[in-house]
Design an enzyme around this catalytic site. Structure first.
Site, PDB file in Angstrom:
ATOM      1  N   LYS A  53       0.803  -1.233   0.000  1.00  0.00           N
ATOM      2  CA  LYS A  53       0.000   0.000   0.000  1.00  0.00           C
ATOM      3  C   LYS A  53       0.834   1.280   0.000  1.00  0.00           C
ATOM      4  O   LYS A  53       0.466   2.276   0.621  1.00  0.00           O
ATOM      5  CB  LYS A  53      -0.958   0.019   1.202  1.00  0.00           C
ATOM      6  CG  LYS A  53      -1.831  -1.220   1.325  1.00  0.00           C
ATOM      7  CD  LYS A  53      -2.616  -1.246   2.621  1.00  0.00           C
ATOM      8  CE  LYS A  53      -3.237  -2.605   2.862  1.00  0.00           C
ATOM      9  NZ  LYS A  53      -3.937  -2.724   4.131  1.00  0.00           N
ATOM     10  N   ASP A 113      -7.874  -6.879  10.497  1.00  0.00           N
ATOM     11  CA  ASP A 113      -9.257  -6.395  10.508  1.00  0.00           C
ATOM     12  C   ASP A 113     -10.277  -7.538  10.599  1.00  0.00           C
ATOM     13  O   ASP A 113     -11.345  -7.376  11.197  1.00  0.00           O
ATOM     14  CB  ASP A 113      -9.538  -5.511   9.287  1.00  0.00           C
ATOM     15  CG  ASP A 113      -9.222  -6.193   7.967  1.00  0.00           C
ATOM     16  OD1 ASP A 113      -8.698  -7.315   7.969  1.00  0.00           O
ATOM     17  OD2 ASP A 113      -9.484  -5.577   6.915  1.00  0.00           O
TER      18      ASP A 113
END
Length: 508
Positions: free
Chosen positions: A208, A243
């Protein structure tokens, strides 16, 4: 994905039946009637070829129940292999070291740090036990300056620690931190990590847009802890999670029958609660609970039973990770719009669907899944939204109704395949847990906590997932199977895991 506060909605898969019966039909049989009415059979060569290509795609993307059962069974086989040994399967089946999930009894003040992109979030949660639940939650979002994403480990973690310290300084008098106790933090770190305990994990690589070389191979909890010490913040990292594990924790806090958590957003993943005796690769001490949360990393699932097309091969060949994440490339929000774009480009080349080949149609990922969803949900008689999207996004103007219907057909085929394959994955996890059938007539309730913008915002996709899961389970089991929309698992869930792994549990 819009991150909101907590569980905001739920629907039993059985309750999806009303929408489900219609959705199931829509999932499996809707599509080309409208196109036929519009004159597919005309001898116009362009439309004949376009019709052929739509029909071919529909056939290759077919997901009859027997095929979905094969996919689910292959998923179970891979789950067993991944639990037996590291590297034994395309499914990593990572041990999370979370062996005690929140129960709702947790009390006190806990923090969470959610680092997974160019922003990070800090949360403060005040828990009041079963009677009061989450009394108060506060959060702050902080942008990471670009130079810190390629600087040194100390620079990045010092910046995060300073932001944490400033946020802690805003605690009100009603924060109720017990005297003499350290503050405790759940750390959601959404980068590849090799975890070695509930509160330690070595960074494998950055993704990312991050590239901080001296952090690779280091324990990210240790890096954060040292930074907090440098800024004078007395805080302990109680849990390091991703997550999906956070969603699992948030789901279990609200409902003790949550057995699995699934992310269907830009990416996809699933976690579930496994019995420790069913994990041959676990060599540590037996946890008191006898259970362990497993992070499947199911995006990398591969099977010859997955219905692949030439468009999927093109997408994979041109991706950053060819040969990897096969399942994710079929079902997640990152890729659905791109599959439609590739199919439209091929149709433009072979059938002159749009006349000249639109230049914008050649740009990878220009057609996003939200655009696809907007077109798929267009109910106007002349498909105005479809026309506007084609014009605004792809600069294709003056499209005929017949052309717009082709676009809607493609959206429907791709979304339906994705939703039905996602349901097959959920069914596979329930099957692995023995929750796909009734046990001696006993009705056990199974809850799946689901997070992600694709599921939350793409209604036709969501309805099709629910209808297909019901189809696979059958009415009796489906009646006791619940999908719960669980927002913000990566934030609230991390704080809850800090609470359930607090060093002060014995004294509470």
């Amino acid at each position: 994905m819009g991150k909101k506060a907590a569980i905001v909605a739920c629907a039993t898969v059985a309750a999806a039946a009303a929408a489900g019966a219609a959705a199931a039909a829509r999932c499996t049989r809707r599509r080309r009637t409208g196109a036929a009415e519009e004159g597919w059979s005309e001898s116009d060569g362009k439309w004949e070829r376009a019709a052929e290509m739509v029909k071919e795609l529909e056939e290759k993307c077919g997901t009859p129940v027997w095929k979905l059962r094969q996919v689910a069974e292959a998923m179970v086989v891979e789950m067993h292999a991944g639990l037996a040994s590291d590297g034994g399967s395309k499914l990593k089946m990572l041990i999370s070291y979370v062996d005690s999930l929140p129960t709702g009894d947790e009390k006190g003040l806990y923090y969470a740090l959610d680092l997974g992109g160019t922003n990070f979030r800090i949360l403060r949660v005040h828990l009041g036990g079963k009677e009061k639940g989450i009394i108060k939650r506060e959060y702050e979002e902080v942008s990471i300056p670009p130079h810190l994403m390629t600087g040194s480990s100390n620079e990045l973690f010092d910046f995060i620690a300073m932001a944490l310290a400033k946020f802690v300084a805003t605690e009100g008098e009603d924060s109720h931190l017990y005297p003499g106790r350290q503050r405790e933090l759940g750390f959601t770190f959404s980068f590849p990590v090799r975890q070695s305990s509930i509160a330690s994990g070595t960074l494998i690589k950055w993704t990312k847009g991050f590239s901080i070389e001296d952090a690779v191979g280091e324990d990210v909890v240790s890096e954060l802890s040292k930074a907090m010490e440098r800024v004078g913040l007395d805080m302990r990292v109680a849990a390091l999670v991703n997550d999906t594990i956070g969603t699992m924790a948030g789901g279990r806090y609200n409902d003790p029958d949550v057995v699995a958590a699934v992310i269907l957003g830009t990416g996809t993943n699933a976690a579930y609660v496994e019995q420790i005796h069913a994990i041959p690769k676990w060599h540590g001490p037996l946890p008191k609970s006898g259970e362990m949360v497993i992070n499947t990393e199911w995006g990398n699932f591969q099977s010859p039973h997955l219905p692949l097309t030439e468009y999927d091969k093109t997408l994979d060949d041109e991706s950053l990770n060819p040969g990897e994440q096969a399942y994710e490339k079929l079902i997640s929000g990152m890729y659905l719009g791109e599959i439609v774009r590739i199919a439209l480009l091929r149709m433009a080349e072979e059938s002159a669907l749009f006349g000249d080949i639109p230049l914008k149609l050649k740009i990878p990922f220009i057609l996003r899944t939200p655009d696809m969803s907007a077109m798929h949900h267009d109910t106007s008689p002349d498909l105005t939204v479809v026309g506007k999207k084609l014009s605004d996004v792809l600069e294709i103007s003056d499209t005929s109704l017949r052309t717009r219907k082709v676009v809607v057909d493609l959206c429907n085929i791709v979304a339906t395949r994705a939703a039905r394959l996602a349901a097959a994955g959920i069914f596979g996890i329930l099957k692995k847990l023995g929750r796909d059938t009734l046990r001696d007539g006993e009705k056990q309730r199974s809850v799946i906590a689901l997070d992600g913008g694709l599921f939350e915002h793409y209604a036709k996709f969501r309805n099709c997932v629910e209808a297909t899961l019901r189809e696979l389970l059958g009415p009796e089991v489906a009646e006791n199977t619940v999908i719960v929309l669980s927002n913000d698992g990566s934030g609230i869930g991390a704080a809850l895991l800090a609470a359930s792994h607090s060093q002060y549990l014995e004294t509470q």
